[in-house]
Structure formats: C-alpha cells, structure tokens
Design a protein around this motif. Structure first.
Motif, PDB file in Angstrom:
ATOM      1  N   GLN A 163       2.905   5.617  -3.955  1.00  0.00           N
ATOM      2  CA  GLN A 163       1.858   4.630  -4.185  1.00  0.00           C
ATOM      3  C   GLN A 163       2.453   3.291  -4.606  1.00  0.00           C
ATOM      4  O   GLN A 163       1.951   2.230  -4.233  1.00  0.00           O
ATOM      5  N   ALA A 164       3.546   3.343  -5.369  1.00  0.00           N
ATOM      6  CA  ALA A 164       4.225   2.101  -5.761  1.00  0.00           C
ATOM      7  C   ALA A 164       4.720   1.359  -4.519  1.00  0.00           C
ATOM      8  O   ALA A 164       4.598   0.129  -4.425  1.00  0.00           O
ATOM      9  N   PHE A 165       5.279   2.103  -3.555  1.00  0.00           N
ATOM     10  CA  PHE A 165       5.743   1.469  -2.319  1.00  0.00           C
ATOM     11  C   PHE A 165       4.576   0.869  -1.538  1.00  0.00           C
ATOM     12  O   PHE A 165       4.683  -0.214  -0.955  1.00  0.00           O
ATOM     13  N   THR A 166       3.450   1.573  -1.524  1.00  0.00           N
ATOM     14  CA  THR A 166       2.273   1.059  -0.826  1.00  0.00           C
ATOM     15  C   THR A 166       1.786  -0.237  -1.468  1.00  0.00           C
ATOM     16  O   THR A 166       1.488  -1.216  -0.776  1.00  0.00           O
ATOM     17  N   LEU A 167       1.716  -0.250  -2.805  1.00  0.00           N
ATOM     18  CA  LEU A 167       1.278  -1.457  -3.505  1.00  0.00           C
ATOM     19  C   LEU A 167       2.265  -2.607  -3.304  1.00  0.00           C
ATOM     20  O   LEU A 167       1.865  -3.767  -3.170  1.00  0.00           O
TER      21      LEU A 167
END
Length: 722
Positions: A329-333
């Motif tokens: 999710q961090a990569f997506t954000l």
C-alpha cells in the motif's frame, strides 16, 4: 558535359543514393542481428563455465571462437597453469561487463553499478563498482598474502591528505570545459512499469495485487524463492523482500557479511541462472551489498526471455515491522503521489533510478537549456569528486564536551536536502585566480561566494575560538574529512561558497581565509522543479500519515513519505557519479595486479579492487550534488528562518552554547541540552527527534552514539505518549 548529360547523371546519382540507403539499412539490421547472436553466444559460454569439467578448447570449437576469446568471456576457463600466468590485470569478460546502474554516494549510498557476485571458490570475472573515496597512488604488484583475514585492510591512522589543485597553462583549460557531445536531455520515451510483488520471507506471505497468499520457500535460496513466487504470480518481474533477509542465512560461516550475501546470490539452481545483459542493458548481474543486495535472474532454459529481480524493501524505506500489505500500500500511495506531478511517473527498481528518471522529465523544453544540460569535463568531475565531500559526520570528543553528558538531545533536519535545490551551478565554470579574487571589491567577493562556486582556500582558526569547526580538512583513513577547531590551526582545503562565506561572516568570530583559487558557475535552476514536485508529494503523504483515520493507511503513508525522501536523497547522490572501481579475484599465492586494494580473502582467492576512472554518463553532474551538500553542511551550523524576505530566527550548531554539541550526522546534530528552535514542519526545519536524560557517559565511537540515540528516541516517544 552538356546540360542533358548533367541532368541524367543527377538522376543516376539519386538512384545510387537510394540503393546505398537500402544497403545501409540491410547492413545495420545484419549488424544488429549479429550483435544479438554474439551476445547470446557469450551468455551461453559464460553459463557453460559453471560446469566443473568445462574445457576452454571444447567450448571454443563448438562456439567458433579461439581459446583466447573463450577465456576473455569466462576467465575461470583459463587453461594456462597458475604458476606461469602473468601478473597482468584480469581481462574484462564481454558478456559480464555491466554499466553503472546508479552513481554512488558515500553515506548514505546509492546503489553502485551492477556487479556480478564473485565466486568464492574459483577466480571470478571482473566487475565494476563505484569508488566510495579517492584512491591513493597505485602501489607495485605484490603477491597475494597468505595471512589471516583479520590482517586485510588494516586501519590507517588519519593524517593530512593533499587535495588536487587547478593546474596552470593548457592543462588548466580542461577544468573550465564540458564534455563534447554529452548532454543531460529530456527522454523521448515512457518508462515501462514492471510487475512487482512483495514477500515476507520470514512468514512466507506474498502480496500480489489485492490479495495475500502463503508460499512455501523451501530453504529460501534464490531459485526456490523464484519458483514459489512465479508459481503464485506468473509474470512477476520484481520481488521486494519486506522481512526475513534470506541473504543472511548461514552468514556465520563466512568471514564477512558481504561474502555471505555473495554466496547466497550465487546459490546454484537448475532452473535459474544469473541474468547477463548486453549492449545498453544496465540491469545485468547481481549487486552485492551487505543489507540491500539485488539478485537478477533468468530462466536457465531461456536466458534471453527476461529478468526477474530480488530486491530489499530497505532500499526505499525501513519497513519497521510493517506487513506485506502495508508495504504494498505504501508503494501504491507513493506512485499515486508522484503521478499527481508526473503524468508518466514509473517506480523503478531503486530510489536512485527513480529519482534520476523523474528529474530527466523536468529538463526544460524552452529557454537556454532546452537542448539539455552539458556534462563537465572528466578532469573537472574528478576534481569535484576528490574535493567535494557529502554530509558531515563527526563525534565531538572530550575535553571539548563533558565526559558526563547532562543529557543527549537529538535534532534532525526534516527532508533537509530539499531545502537546498532552488539554485544550482549550470554551464561551463569560470576560473577565478587568487589575484582576480583579491582584485574584487568586498561586494563582488561576497557575490562570488554566494553564487554557485567551489573554492580552494587556506584556512586559519582564529585565536580564542571555542566552538565547533566550520570547514572540512582532508585526512587519510576512513573518515576522509575532519573539522579542525583548535585556535591557530592552519590547513588547505576546498569548500563551497556558502561554507566559506559562513567562516568569514559568522556571528561569533571571522576566520582567516586566503582564497587560492576557485570555480564560478552561472546560477541556474536545474533541480528546482524536480525538488518542488518531490516536496509537494512528500507534504501530501506526510499530511495523510497524520490525518487518515485508518492505522494501516497512516503507516503506509508515512512509509511512502520516507520513500519520497529516498528518491530525492539517492537521486541527488546519483548525480555525483563517482569513479568506477574494477574488482576481481586472484588465487592465493599468485601475483596481484598493480594498484589494487585488498577487500577480503578466503582459503583460495584474494578479492581486490582498483580505480577505473569515470564512465560516459549523460547524467553525471557532481557540481549539483557538491553544491547541495555544501549548503546542507553550512545549514548544520547556521540556518535562517524566514518569513518572506525577513529573517525571523536562527538555528544550528553555532547558535548553541560552546561545549554542548556532541555529534553531527549528515542532516542532524546531537547536543547536551534542548534548543528554542521553532519547528514548522517545513523542509530544513530542526525537529526534536530524541532526548535521553542524563547523566550519560560520553560515547567513544559512532556505534555507541547510535545506541544512545536509539534510547533517546524511545524515551522521547514514551514522553510524548504520556
């Protein structure tokens, strides 16, 4: 010749031109196909070298090559008896030469150029890495020592180190020049995203798009990890390890952690082989790093079918216990935040690659630099490499500070380098001699120092000075730079204009500075737009990490904001483009090549490295990195808080009491008492990061300081939750 004949000849010439053009296209296509086939042959030759019974003559006959050609591709097949081999440097194998993926940066470092992990039991192929520090003068060839590993790379007592200067005459002209035909241009293509998954190697949990699956990793070798991941997520091109660090398995069996990582990367597999690139492929081979290695593999049955990478999540941020879903999710954000500022933003393998690619997409399309930014001459890049250090790391020892510290208080400059990107040197520099500087008026000298500049100066610490050092002095040994503060000390160094001006005009006491020469650039803004966009993305994610109602989303946003910091930090370091180091191995008892530095040894081989100069990198701009680093070092001493154009406050070491500064750490400092420095949450502001209540025994090493720093951060966090 009459007009009719002339016209006929022109027509015939046009027909001939068309025929030549068609033939040239055929030749180009044939040459391209020949290069592809030759590269494929080289890969197969290199692969056959892994068989213990492989013979160079048999492979040469099958490949249509000479034995010498086979040995150049795979040196470990050299049939020459070890006793009669020459001491000449090992040849660079064609199939295993990897160009620089990243330009390194001493601390923190960006990923160095791709390197093939050396074999631990047989002579390894020559590979390239960036040099972390200037290499001293070559030493004569010596025999590989049969000595205990503890004696390799002995500690060298620090002493004065002489820095290069600007030569006179024609040789000096190369230091006021750029490299012909080498420009940093805006790309005319869009990066392609790679299929990426996130793996907790400790728990065997794999995050694939919007689901999590459990996988059996077996003994956690690279081959078994790839088999499990590709079975669960076919088509995967990149695997980020978020926890578990499988490359440290069995590390106790090796003399160094790097040896253990190299052995893990090279673990034999029936189905996977090391991906070996050709041409401009910059993703070939493994990159050996103690904690953040990169393994690049291709299927043994189809080595040209594509590459799958195994990488560490720590390249981007410290997961600090976050699960694979949060990391994904961090990569997506992160991608979403960058896409708001770059329509074609793509997350590449490392922050350094990503930062450089994003910067290249801010190269102006109009104005003076629309055609690209010129790259300095190799001589000038070498000078900047040798004279422009990065962050200041210094432990201030007693009696300059108390043996018993009343407290240990840590301040960290938030997103520090982002504050120093608004102006950078551009174009060809102008040399300023000592006489020319002395002839300037006071106002002209101040303007020159406050412009984008780099100065060779002789420095004297003033009598009565009782605070920290202001300018770096070169020394030998691991530290490379020290900061003299003893009154009367004199040394010669290079420093950026901001640091020199601070030494001359600080509010405590002016230092004596004699300008021996310098380089003055045009003030430009090559990094300004890049920095503004990254700062905006960082601010968005930082706000989200504070305000989101979901704990997982807050954590993911915080990790993504740390990744933006890494993109800027390592992207900037990539511009430094350190000189390459060629490394290799030599069997025990044989003569080492001249000018090498020994890195390590085992029972059979000695591993070494030596300088190989600069690559022709269109994104090499050490002048930008050096200018930003100089400004950041000056801000550790004196930073101004502004409201519009008005200065409303100061912070930094020089605004603390003498004898209270304990440690400098790139973008932060530690003191013995708290300071009244305001924190607005803006890049460059000093954030209170830790407070360890005393009395505290003064740390005698950086390792001890880091342990105390961790205790201080934990104590402050506990205090803030009460």
């Amino acid at each position: 010749m009459d007009r009719k004949t002339y016209t006929a000849e022109l027509a015939g010439l046009r027909e001939l031109r068309a025929g030549i053009t068609a033939a040239e296209k055929q030749v180009a296509a044939a040459r391209k196909e020949l290069d592809r086939l030759a590269a494929q042959r080289s890969r197969r030759v290199a692969g056959l070298a892994g068989y213990e019974g492989a013979k160079a003559d048999a492979i040469a006959k099958a490949a249509g090559l000479s034995v010498g050609d086979v040995v150049r591709i795979a040196p470990l097949l050299d049939p020459t008896p070890a006793a009669v081999r020459t001491a000449a440097p090992a040849p660079v194998p064609v199939a295993e030469v990897a160009e620089a993926e990243e330009a390194a940066d001493p601390a923190p470092v960006a990923e160095p150029p791709a390197a093939v992990a050396p074999a631990l039991t047989r002579p390894a192929a020559v590979v390239e890495q960036p040099a972390p520090a200037p290499v001293e003068q070559p030493t004569p060839a010596v025999a590989a020592p049969a000595v205990p590993a503890a004696s390799v790379r002995p500690a060298v007592e620090a002493g004065p180190r002489e820095l290069p200067t600007l030569p006179e005459g024609p040789a000096g002209a190369r230091f006021e020049a750029v490299t012909t035909g080498l420009l940093s241009k805006r790309p005319n293509f869009t990066q392609q995203a790679r299929s990426t998954v996130f793996l907790d190697a400790a728990a065997g949990m794999l995050a694939v798009r919007d689901q999590v699956v459990r996988v059996d990793l077996g003994a956690r070798t690279p081959g078994e990890i790839l088999d499990a991941v590709l079975h669960a997520a076919p088509g995967t091109e990149r695997v980020y390890i978020t926890a578990g660090a499988p490359w440290h398995d069995g590390a106790e069996r090796y003399s160094t952690l790097k040896d253990a990582v190299a052995a893990w990367l090279n673990t034999p597999s029936e189905r996977w082989t090391t991906a070996v690139g050709s041409g401009r492929d910059k993703l070939a081979g493994h990159f050996v790093h103690q904690r953040q290695p990169v393994g690049r593999y291709a299927p043994t049955a189809a080595p040209d079918s594509g590459t799958t990478e195994i990488r560490s999540m720590g390249e981007w941020f410290d997961p600090d216990g976050a699960d694979v879903v949060t990391c994904r999710q961090a990569f997506t954000l992160l991608w979403q935040a960058l896409r708001r500022h770059w329509d074609d933003a793509v997350l590449m393998g490392s922050p350094s690659q990503t930062g450089r690619d994003l910067w290249s997409r801010t190269v102006p399309t109009t104005g003076k630099w629309a055609g690209g930014y010129p790259v300095l001459s190799e001589e000038l890049r070498g000078l900047l490499h040798a004279t422009g250090g990065q962050g200041r790391t210094e432990l201030v020892l007693p009696p300059r500070v108390p043996q018993q510290l009343p407290a240990l208080v840590e301040y960290d400059r938030t997103f520090a380098y982002a504050k120093h990107l608004w102006k950078s040197p551009v174009g060809t520099p102008r040399r300023i001699t000592a006489a020319a500087f002395a002839a300037m008026t006071g106002a002209e000298q101040v303007k020159a120092l406050m412009s984008c500049s780099h100065w060779n100066v002789k420095v004297t610490v003033p009598q009565g000075w009782n605070h920290v050092g202001l300018l770096p002095a070169p020394v030998t040994g691991d530290r490379a730079w020290v900061y003299p503060s003893e009154p009367g000390t004199t040394f010669t160094t290079w420093a950026g204009g901001a640091e020199v001006h601070l030494a001359l005009a600080n509010h405590l006491a002016p230092w004596r500075i004699e300008v021996l020469g310098g380089l003055l650039w045009e003030d430009g803004k090559p990094l300004d737009e890049w920095g503004k966009r990254l700062k905006s993305a960082w601010a968005d994610l930082t706000n989200l990490s504070r305000m989101h109602g979901d704990d997982r989303q807050r954590t993911a946003a915080y990790l993504a904001s740390r990744a933006v910091r890494a993109v800027l930090l390592f992207g900037l370091g990539g511009f430094a483009q350190r000189p390459r180091l060629v490394s290799g191995t030599t069997p025990i008892g044989e003569t080492l090549p001249a000018g090498v530095e020994i890195l390590g040894r085992d029972d059979q081989v000695v591993t070494w490295q030596r300088q190989a100069g600069f690559s022709r990198d269109p994104y090499a701009h050490p002048e930008w990195a050096a200018y930003v680093w100089s400004g950041a070092r000056a801000a550790l001493l004196d930073m101004r808080y502004r409201q519009g154009k008005e200065v409303i406050g100061h912070a930094g070491a020089l605004h603390a009491k003498p004898g209270t500064v304990v440690y400098f750490g790139t973008d932060g400092i530690a003191l013995t008492e708290r300071q009244p420095w305001p924190y607005r949450g803006e890049p460059g502001d000093y954030l209170l990061k830790g407070h360890l209540t005393g009395p505290v025994e003064h740390p005698t090493s950086q390792e001890q300081y880091l342990k105390l720093r961790g205790l201080g951060r934990a104590e402050l966090a506990a205090e803030e939750t009460r």
